[in-house]
Scaffold this motif. Structure first.
Motif, PDB file in Angstrom:
ATOM      1  N   ASN A 161      -3.229   5.641  -1.501  1.00 52.44           N
ATOM      2  CA  ASN A 161      -4.159   6.387  -0.569  1.00 52.44           C
ATOM      3  C   ASN A 161      -5.005   7.236  -1.396  1.00 52.44           C
ATOM      4  O   ASN A 161      -4.475   8.321  -2.252  1.00 52.44           O
ATOM      5  CB  ASN A 161      -3.459   7.136   0.423  1.00 52.44           C
ATOM      6  CG  ASN A 161      -4.208   8.150   1.216  1.00 52.44           C
ATOM      7  OD1 ASN A 161      -4.573   9.350   0.943  1.00 52.44           O
ATOM      8  ND2 ASN A 161      -4.979   7.637   2.148  1.00 52.44           N
ATOM      9  N   TYR A 162      -6.336   7.065  -1.393  1.00 55.13           N
ATOM     10  CA  TYR A 162      -7.395   8.105  -1.853  1.00 55.13           C
ATOM     11  C   TYR A 162      -8.604   7.830  -0.886  1.00 55.13           C
ATOM     12  O   TYR A 162      -9.209   6.757  -1.267  1.00 55.13           O
ATOM     13  CB  TYR A 162      -7.410   7.873  -3.351  1.00 55.13           C
ATOM     14  CG  TYR A 162      -8.628   8.810  -3.983  1.00 55.13           C
ATOM     15  CD1 TYR A 162      -9.608   8.231  -4.540  1.00 55.13           C
ATOM     16  CD2 TYR A 162      -8.418  10.268  -4.109  1.00 55.13           C
ATOM     17  CE1 TYR A 162     -10.684   9.136  -4.982  1.00 55.13           C
ATOM     18  CE2 TYR A 162      -9.442  10.959  -4.431  1.00 55.13           C
ATOM     19  CZ  TYR A 162     -10.452  10.346  -4.912  1.00 55.13           C
ATOM     20  OH  TYR A 162     -11.435  10.936  -5.608  1.00 55.13           O
ATOM     21  N   ASP A 180      -7.031   3.907   2.641  1.00 58.39           N
ATOM     22  CA  ASP A 180      -5.756   3.261   2.847  1.00 58.39           C
ATOM     23  C   ASP A 180      -5.512   2.053   2.135  1.00 58.39           C
ATOM     24  O   ASP A 180      -6.117   0.887   2.961  1.00 58.39           O
ATOM     25  CB  ASP A 180      -5.139   3.598   4.000  1.00 58.39           C
ATOM     26  CG  ASP A 180      -3.997   4.748   4.348  1.00 58.39           C
ATOM     27  OD1 ASP A 180      -3.774   5.029   5.385  1.00 58.39           O
ATOM     28  OD2 ASP A 180      -3.691   5.315   3.157  1.00 58.39           O
ATOM     29  N   TYR A 181      -4.500   1.626   1.440  1.00 63.97           N
ATOM     30  CA  TYR A 181      -4.362   0.257   0.871  1.00 63.97           C
ATOM     31  C   TYR A 181      -2.853  -0.037   1.243  1.00 63.97           C
ATOM     32  O   TYR A 181      -1.786   0.838   0.788  1.00 63.97           O
ATOM     33  CB  TYR A 181      -4.828  -0.168  -0.379  1.00 63.97           C
ATOM     34  CG  TYR A 181      -6.111  -0.003  -0.582  1.00 63.97           C
ATOM     35  CD1 TYR A 181      -6.759   1.284  -0.966  1.00 63.97           C
ATOM     36  CD2 TYR A 181      -7.042  -0.800  -0.209  1.00 63.97           C
ATOM     37  CE1 TYR A 181      -8.017   1.451  -1.373  1.00 63.97           C
ATOM     38  CE2 TYR A 181      -8.403  -0.772  -0.421  1.00 63.97           C
ATOM     39  CZ  TYR A 181      -8.798   0.562  -0.703  1.00 63.97           C
ATOM     40  OH  TYR A 181     -10.297   0.542  -1.035  1.00 63.97           O
ATOM     41  N   TRP A 182      -2.216  -1.291   1.716  1.00 64.23           N
ATOM     42  CA  TRP A 182      -1.085  -1.507   1.699  1.00 64.23           C
ATOM     43  C   TRP A 182      -0.674  -2.841   1.468  1.00 64.23           C
ATOM     44  O   TRP A 182      -1.563  -3.727   1.187  1.00 64.23           O
ATOM     45  CB  TRP A 182      -0.800  -1.640   3.324  1.00 64.23           C
ATOM     46  CG  TRP A 182      -0.819  -0.469   3.908  1.00 64.23           C
ATOM     47  CD1 TRP A 182      -1.685   0.273   4.643  1.00 64.23           C
ATOM     48  CD2 TRP A 182       0.343   0.397   4.561  1.00 64.23           C
ATOM     49  NE1 TRP A 182      -1.461   1.726   5.170  1.00 64.23           N
ATOM     50  CE2 TRP A 182      -0.275   1.573   5.067  1.00 64.23           C
ATOM     51  CE3 TRP A 182       1.789   0.542   4.047  1.00 64.23           C
ATOM     52  CZ2 TRP A 182       0.453   2.561   5.505  1.00 64.23           C
ATOM     53  CZ3 TRP A 182       2.609   1.570   4.543  1.00 64.23           C
ATOM     54  CH2 TRP A 182       1.892   2.849   5.241  1.00 64.23           C
ATOM     55  N   TYR A 231       6.893   3.366   2.080  1.00 58.18           N
ATOM     56  CA  TYR A 231       7.315   3.184   3.669  1.00 58.18           C
ATOM     57  C   TYR A 231       8.053   2.128   3.855  1.00 58.18           C
ATOM     58  O   TYR A 231       8.325   1.093   3.394  1.00 58.18           O
ATOM     59  CB  TYR A 231       5.999   3.111   4.483  1.00 58.18           C
ATOM     60  CG  TYR A 231       5.005   4.344   4.184  1.00 58.18           C
ATOM     61  CD1 TYR A 231       4.492   4.721   2.901  1.00 58.18           C
ATOM     62  CD2 TYR A 231       5.078   5.448   5.120  1.00 58.18           C
ATOM     63  CE1 TYR A 231       3.596   5.601   2.881  1.00 58.18           C
ATOM     64  CE2 TYR A 231       4.164   6.538   4.995  1.00 58.18           C
ATOM     65  CZ  TYR A 231       3.581   6.580   3.891  1.00 58.18           C
ATOM     66  OH  TYR A 231       2.806   7.585   3.471  1.00 58.18           O
ATOM     67  N   TYR A 268      -5.034   8.199  -6.900  1.00 54.61           N
ATOM     68  CA  TYR A 268      -4.322   7.663  -5.607  1.00 54.61           C
ATOM     69  C   TYR A 268      -3.102   8.364  -5.674  1.00 54.61           C
ATOM     70  O   TYR A 268      -2.157   8.497  -6.593  1.00 54.61           O
ATOM     71  CB  TYR A 268      -4.331   6.124  -5.592  1.00 54.61           C
ATOM     72  CG  TYR A 268      -5.666   5.635  -5.451  1.00 54.61           C
ATOM     73  CD1 TYR A 268      -6.479   5.478  -6.106  1.00 54.61           C
ATOM     74  CD2 TYR A 268      -5.495   4.983  -3.939  1.00 54.61           C
ATOM     75  CE1 TYR A 268      -7.652   4.855  -5.775  1.00 54.61           C
ATOM     76  CE2 TYR A 268      -6.996   4.428  -3.687  1.00 54.61           C
ATOM     77  CZ  TYR A 268      -7.999   4.359  -4.695  1.00 54.61           C
ATOM     78  OH  TYR A 268      -8.964   3.811  -4.224  1.00 54.61           O
ATOM     79  N   ASP A 269      -2.628   8.614  -4.434  1.00 55.89           N
ATOM     80  CA  ASP A 269      -1.102   8.877  -4.012  1.00 55.89           C
ATOM     81  C   ASP A 269      -0.486   7.598  -3.548  1.00 55.89           C
ATOM     82  O   ASP A 269      -1.160   6.851  -3.095  1.00 55.89           O
ATOM     83  CB  ASP A 269      -0.946   9.669  -2.763  1.00 55.89           C
ATOM     84  CG  ASP A 269      -1.845  11.140  -2.728  1.00 55.89           C
ATOM     85  OD1 ASP A 269      -2.074  11.756  -1.704  1.00 55.89           O
ATOM     86  OD2 ASP A 269      -1.754  11.539  -3.888  1.00 55.89           O
ATOM     87  N   ARG A 310       2.092   1.800  -0.465  1.00 56.18           N
ATOM     88  CA  ARG A 310       0.868   2.137   0.051  1.00 56.18           C
ATOM     89  C   ARG A 310       0.100   3.020  -1.014  1.00 56.18           C
ATOM     90  O   ARG A 310       0.658   3.667  -1.756  1.00 56.18           O
ATOM     91  CB  ARG A 310       0.988   3.226   1.387  1.00 56.18           C
ATOM     92  CG  ARG A 310      -0.191   3.752   1.990  1.00 56.18           C
ATOM     93  CD  ARG A 310       0.263   5.049   2.798  1.00 56.18           C
ATOM     94  NE  ARG A 310      -1.137   5.521   3.218  1.00 56.18           N
ATOM     95  CZ  ARG A 310      -0.954   6.733   4.035  1.00 56.18           C
ATOM     96  NH1 ARG A 310       0.126   7.437   3.856  1.00 56.18           N
ATOM     97  NH2 ARG A 310      -2.008   7.344   4.470  1.00 56.18           N
TER      98      ARG A 310
END
Length: 114
Positions: free
Chosen positions: A98-99, A102-104, A37, A32-33, A96
């Motif tokens: 992301n792979y 998206d999860y926040w 933010y 995951y990146d 966040r």
């Protein structure tokens, strides 16, 4: 169940420092990146810093030289070290992952004020 939990926000004076932490659980792993933010009142959410799966980092111009992002894949955590804080850094900071998807996280409030 994927979960991102931010911590470390608070009130700090201009010029001060804060360390934000994001703890990831669930299926999130080193592929995951991971990024931070922020969203200030009345403004759109914007990228602060991101560390991609290979370890490369990218920062918003407004925070370069002041903020540092790092990740610990073994502990599934992402840290944002914020130094020389300015009033314009005041915002809710979100983590966040992301792979493909998206999860926040829910965010943590950072207030820079004297």
């Amino acid at each position: 169940q994927v979960q991102l939990v931010e911590s470390g926000g608070g009130l700090v004076q201009p010029g001060g420092s804060l360390r934000l932490s994001c703890a990831a659980s669930g299926i999130i792993d080193s592929r995951y990146d991971m990024g931070w933010y922020r969203q200030a009142p009345g403004k759109q959410r914007e990228l602060v810093a991101v560390v991609i799966s290979g370890g490369r980092t990218n920062y918003a111009d407004s925070v370069k030289g002041r903020f540092t992002i790092s990740r610990n894949n073994a502990k599934n955590t992402v840290i944002l070290q914020m130094n020389s804080l300015k009033p314009e850094d005041t915002a809710v900071y979100y983590c966040r992952a992301n792979y493909i998807l998206d999860y926040w996280g829910k965010g943590t409030l950072v207030t820079v004020s004297s």
